[in-house]
Structure formats: C-alpha cells, structure tokens
Motif scaffolding. Structure first.
Motif, PDB file in Angstrom:
ATOM      1  N   GLU A 157      -6.028  15.296   8.046  1.00  0.00           N
ATOM      2  CA  GLU A 157      -5.130  16.399   7.697  1.00  0.00           C
ATOM      3  C   GLU A 157      -4.579  16.314   6.281  1.00  0.00           C
ATOM      4  OE1 GLU A 157      -2.108  16.617  10.630  1.00  0.00           O
ATOM      5  OE2 GLU A 157      -3.455  17.339  12.211  1.00  0.00           O
ATOM      6  N   LYS A 158      -4.205  15.104   5.865  1.00  0.00           N
ATOM      7  CA  LYS A 158      -3.572  14.941   4.555  1.00  0.00           C
ATOM      8  C   LYS A 158      -4.616  15.017   3.459  1.00  0.00           C
ATOM      9  CE  LYS A 158      -0.061  13.666   1.833  1.00  0.00           C
ATOM     10  NZ  LYS A 158       1.187  14.393   1.701  1.00  0.00           N
ATOM     11  N   LYS A 159      -4.524  16.037   2.626  1.00  0.00           N
ATOM     12  CA  LYS A 159      -5.497  16.216   1.548  1.00  0.00           C
ATOM     13  C   LYS A 159      -5.018  15.483   0.295  1.00  0.00           C
ATOM     14  CE  LYS A 159      -7.031  20.706   3.278  1.00  0.00           C
ATOM     15  NZ  LYS A 159      -8.243  20.146   3.869  1.00  0.00           N
ATOM     16  N   VAL A 160      -5.901  14.711  -0.293  1.00  0.00           N
ATOM     17  CA  VAL A 160      -5.589  13.997  -1.540  1.00  0.00           C
ATOM     18  C   VAL A 160      -6.732  14.231  -2.514  1.00  0.00           C
ATOM     19  CG1 VAL A 160      -4.257  12.212  -0.343  1.00  0.00           C
ATOM     20  CG2 VAL A 160      -6.685  11.854  -0.789  1.00  0.00           C
ATOM     21  N   LEU A 161      -6.426  14.044  -3.783  1.00  0.00           N
ATOM     22  CA  LEU A 161      -7.436  14.218  -4.816  1.00  0.00           C
ATOM     23  C   LEU A 161      -8.105  12.883  -5.130  1.00  0.00           C
ATOM     24  CD1 LEU A 161      -5.496  16.566  -7.269  1.00  0.00           C
ATOM     25  CD2 LEU A 161      -7.274  17.215  -5.629  1.00  0.00           C
ATOM     26  N   GLY A 162      -9.410  12.896  -5.198  1.00  0.00           N
ATOM     27  CA  GLY A 162     -10.145  11.746  -5.729  1.00  0.00           C
ATOM     28  C   GLY A 162     -10.494  10.659  -4.752  1.00  0.00           C
ATOM     29  N   ASN A 163      -9.513  10.131  -4.018  1.00  0.00           N
ATOM     30  CA  ASN A 163      -9.748   8.944  -3.205  1.00  0.00           C
ATOM     31  C   ASN A 163     -10.176   9.335  -1.788  1.00  0.00           C
ATOM     32  OD1 ASN A 163      -9.948   6.258  -2.690  1.00  0.00           O
ATOM     33  ND2 ASN A 163      -7.764   5.808  -2.809  1.00  0.00           N
ATOM     34  N   LYS A 164     -11.486   9.420  -1.573  1.00  0.00           N
ATOM     35  CA  LYS A 164     -12.038   9.846  -0.286  1.00  0.00           C
ATOM     36  C   LYS A 164     -12.771   8.674   0.371  1.00  0.00           C
ATOM     37  CE  LYS A 164     -11.181  14.251  -1.464  1.00  0.00           C
ATOM     38  NZ  LYS A 164     -10.173  15.110  -0.804  1.00  0.00           N
ATOM     39  N   VAL A 215      -5.529   7.805   0.629  1.00  0.00           N
ATOM     40  CA  VAL A 215      -6.913   8.205   0.828  1.00  0.00           C
ATOM     41  C   VAL A 215      -6.988   9.340   1.839  1.00  0.00           C
ATOM     42  CG1 VAL A 215      -7.714   5.866   0.370  1.00  0.00           C
ATOM     43  CG2 VAL A 215      -7.353   6.594   2.729  1.00  0.00           C
ATOM     44  N   GLN A 216      -8.070  10.087   1.762  1.00  0.00           N
ATOM     45  CA  GLN A 216      -8.400  11.088   2.771  1.00  0.00           C
ATOM     46  C   GLN A 216      -9.729  10.684   3.409  1.00  0.00           C
ATOM     47  OE1 GLN A 216      -8.957  15.107   1.352  1.00  0.00           O
ATOM     48  NE2 GLN A 216      -8.775  15.984   3.415  1.00  0.00           N
ATOM     49  N   GLY A 265       4.198  -4.011  11.095  1.00  0.00           N
ATOM     50  CA  GLY A 265       3.309  -2.901  10.729  1.00  0.00           C
ATOM     51  C   GLY A 265       4.064  -1.672  10.281  1.00  0.00           C
ATOM     52  N   PRO A 266       3.621  -0.491  10.723  1.00  0.00           N
ATOM     53  CA  PRO A 266       4.166   0.762  10.197  1.00  0.00           C
ATOM     54  C   PRO A 266       5.596   1.024  10.629  1.00  0.00           C
ATOM     55  CG  PRO A 266       2.677   1.189  12.017  1.00  0.00           C
ATOM     56  CD  PRO A 266       2.541  -0.269  11.695  1.00  0.00           C
ATOM     57  N   LYS A 267       6.283   1.792   9.804  1.00  0.00           N
ATOM     58  CA  LYS A 267       7.629   2.234  10.121  1.00  0.00           C
ATOM     59  C   LYS A 267       7.558   3.495  10.964  1.00  0.00           C
ATOM     60  CE  LYS A 267      12.105   3.148   7.893  1.00  0.00           C
ATOM     61  NZ  LYS A 267      12.836   3.271   6.607  1.00  0.00           N
ATOM     62  N   MET A 268       8.483   3.600  11.921  1.00  0.00           N
ATOM     63  CA  MET A 268       8.527   4.774  12.780  1.00  0.00           C
ATOM     64  C   MET A 268       8.713   6.035  11.935  1.00  0.00           C
ATOM     65  SD  MET A 268       8.390   5.666  16.008  1.00  0.00           S
ATOM     66  CE  MET A 268       8.862   4.253  17.006  1.00  0.00           C
ATOM     67  N   SER A 269       7.918   7.070  12.227  1.00  0.00           N
ATOM     68  CA  SER A 269       7.954   8.363  11.531  1.00  0.00           C
ATOM     69  C   SER A 269       7.581   8.256  10.054  1.00  0.00           C
ATOM     70  CB  SER A 269       9.351   9.010  11.647  1.00  0.00           C
ATOM     71  OG  SER A 269       9.719   9.163  13.009  1.00  0.00           O
ATOM     72  N   PHE A 270       6.668   7.302   9.733  1.00  0.00           N
ATOM     73  CA  PHE A 270       6.265   7.138   8.333  1.00  0.00           C
ATOM     74  C   PHE A 270       5.542   8.371   7.810  1.00  0.00           C
ATOM     75  CE2 PHE A 270       2.550   5.629  10.697  1.00  0.00           C
ATOM     76  CZ  PHE A 270       1.496   6.221  10.018  1.00  0.00           C
ATOM     77  N   LYS A 271       5.622   8.556   6.495  1.00  0.00           N
ATOM     78  CA  LYS A 271       4.900   9.626   5.828  1.00  0.00           C
ATOM     79  C   LYS A 271       3.580   9.053   5.325  1.00  0.00           C
ATOM     80  CE  LYS A 271       8.536  12.276   6.286  1.00  0.00           C
ATOM     81  NZ  LYS A 271       8.546  13.337   7.305  1.00  0.00           N
ATOM     82  N   SER A 272       2.495   9.827   5.483  1.00  0.00           N
ATOM     83  CA  SER A 272       1.195   9.328   5.057  1.00  0.00           C
ATOM     84  C   SER A 272       0.806   9.937   3.708  1.00  0.00           C
ATOM     85  CB  SER A 272       0.129   9.693   6.080  1.00  0.00           C
ATOM     86  OG  SER A 272      -0.040  11.069   6.183  1.00  0.00           O
TER      87      SER A 272
END
Length: 338
Positions: A241-248, A222-223, A331-338
């Motif tokens: 920052e991360k641009k995605v299509l559709g899911n806002k 999502v963005q 929870g999250p992994k260190m240096s995860f990609k979003s």
C-alpha cells in the motif's frame, strides 16, 4: 533478598538446582530450545519406595522424556519451558539438549498429496493432526499447486514460510499451541494479535541501561512489488500500500492464487522492513516475566518520545550458579507508521 529457585521435571523425576540452563524462544521460529547442564552423577530416589543411590544421570534420562523447567525467586516459580529431551551428551557434566513441541511436528512424517487449491490453515491442520498440538490461525492465506512428498510437520511450516516470503509468523504461543498470522500488519493497525500478556520495563530501573537497544526508523523506506503466474499462464501482480520512490523490492511466487492474498503478504513484507520501533534487546532479571509475543511498555529517560507499547520478539533466559537473566529482543512499536 532474592534467592534463585528452580524446579526441573524430566520424565518421572523432579529436582531443584541446575548448573546451567539456557532457554531460547522466538515469534520467528516454532523450534523452542533448552539446554541444561547437570552433574554427571547424582543421588537418585525412585518412586517405588526404594533407597536412594548414586547413579549416572545419562542412564536415568532418555531421549523423548518430557521436560518442564520452572524458574524464579524465593520459591515463586514460573514455567519457562516445556518440551522433550532431544539428546544427552555425557562428560564431566551431563548436557541435556531439549526441544519444544516442535518435536511432534518433526516426527509427524509421511504427509503426501497434491493440492490444487488449499490454504495455510489446511496445511497446518495436516501438520498437527494426531498430535497434542492445538492450532490457531489468525490470518489464513489461500494457496495453490502444493505437493507434499513424505513431508513432516516442520517441512510444511518451512514451505509455508518460503511461499509467504518468510514474513508469516508461525510459533508456539504456549508450549502446545501453534499460532499463525501476520504479526506486523496487526501491530501497524494498533492491535495486539497474541493477547497473552504484558510487561512494563523501565530502562535502568528493572532492566539494565543497555546500549544494545536503539531506536529504529526506516531511513530508506521500501515498497514491495509482488507477482506470480497462474496455471493458465496469465501473470498477476500487485504492490504494497505504501508508495515510495526509488526503493522497490520484488517478490515472485506462483503458489498464491490471487491478488488479494498477494497484497496481504506484500504489506506484511513492507511493514517488517519499514517499521518504527526499537532495535536490539533489553537485559533484565527473571522478573518481570516476559515471553515472546508479550506486549511490552518501555520507558527510557534517554528517549522520552519513544515511550510506548512494543512487541517482544524473542527471549533468551539463562540460569545458573552465576545468576539469572532474561534478554528480550524488542520489535515494532504499537501503531507504527510505515
């Protein structure tokens, strides 16, 4: 051989052994909690040197007494909880409900005023003023038009979380130290924001091979679109920052005064929704020791590609006649990609 050990200190009394104990802590809450179950009657020896006598424990302890719970094996103890007695529930057994230093925030009331320009740190300074609590704000956020009307410290935290879309982290990193910051942003950037300790878990070795632990990847990223209105009536808006299509996902708040601070919250929202890591919890013994905010190294032979550092989001410790366990939410992994 591992033998369970404990030391419980309530007010001026210390003892070992407890029928049951349950302790819950989380990076997502400032309200640490502990419940103890004790016999309703016990032999009590007071410090004045008198002889011991059997007493009703609900008459020995009182609301507001300080409490410390230490647990471990073979006499090697670790502090699991510090706080205060919140309530006593007599019966066939005595149940003692305890709360952490959040109690001091809850009782710190009568905070009033209108703040046209302020910040998260300034408000939290007011929440902890006059208490034993130390405040550490890693990521401050500018705020505007905040009204406090007979607010308590916990009310201030709730208001900050509401303004920040419930993504800002505010919790007790140690029993008396309140921490505030943008946790998922730090993990995304490869930084351990807490730096309080680490632990290594090998699934099936020093913790249970538990199917409640699953890999999490964002199937539909999502963005976040974030907007608000200034006192002049001018609207301001930004996006993560991360641009995605559709899911806002849209968020609106009028208490954040500028685009830069809105963007920080939007990014934190996006990282929380889109992080790569584990979902679920690990079940292990009291050792290895782990607390919320610890950096965990996890190895699982089923998912060798998932080996790495993760955040411990919450812990639940249970201790009693049937054994002792530590459940850790991952929870999250260190240096995860979003």
């Amino acid at each position: 051989m591992f033998v369970l050990s404990s030391k419980i200190t309530i007010g001026g009394f210390s003892f070992s052994g407890v029928m049951n104990a349950r302790i819950n802590r989380s990076v997502h809450s400032a309200a640490d909690a502990c419940n103890l179950m004790l016999p309703s009657l016990a032999r009590v020896k007071r410090k004045n040197g008198g002889t011991s006598a059997v007493e009703t424990l609900s008459n020995v302890f009182a609301e507001g007494d300080k409490i410390k719970v230490e647990l471990g094996y073979n006499g090697q103890l670790k502090t699991e909880f510090e706080g205060f007695v919140k309530g006593l529930m007599p019966g066939d057994q005595l149940t003692i409900e305890c709360e952490g230093y959040n109690r001091l925030l809850r009782l710190n009331k009568n905070l009033k005023g209108f703040y046209a320009s302020t910040s998260v740190k300034e408000l939290l300074d007011k929440a902890v003023k006059g208490t034993e609590i130390e405040l550490y704000v890693q990521d401050d956020i500018a705020l505007k038009n905040i009204t406090l009307d007979n607010a308590g410290g916990t009310d201030i935290i709730s208001e900050i979380r509401k303004i920040c879309q419930n993504v800002i982290t505010i919790f007790f990193i140690t029993p008396k130290k309140l921490w505030c910051g943008l946790t998922y942003t730090a993990y995304h950037e490869g930084v351990d924001p807490f730096a309080i300790g680490g632990v290594k878990y090998r699934i099936g070795y020093n913790c249970m091979r538990d199917n409640r632990l699953k890999i999490k990847t964002p199937s539909e990223p999502v963005q976040v679109l974030f907007g608000g209105t200034l006192a002049t009536g001018r609207r301001i808006a930004t996006e993560s920052e991360k641009k995605v299509l559709g899911n806002k996902v849209k968020a609106i708040n009028n208490n954040i005064p500028d685009v830069a601070n809105m963007k920080r919250i939007a990014n934190e929202m996006q990282y929380q929704k889109n992080y790569t890591g584990f979902e679920g919890r690990i079940s292990g013994y009291l050792q290895p020791y782990c607390q919320p905010g610890y950096k965990m190294y996890i190895q699982d032979s089923r998912y060798p590609e998932s080996a790495g550092f993760y955040m411990a989001e919450s812990t639940e410790v249970t201790f009693g006649t049937s054994g002792a366990w530590r459940n850790v939410e991952v929870g999250p992994k260190m240096s995860f990609k979003s």
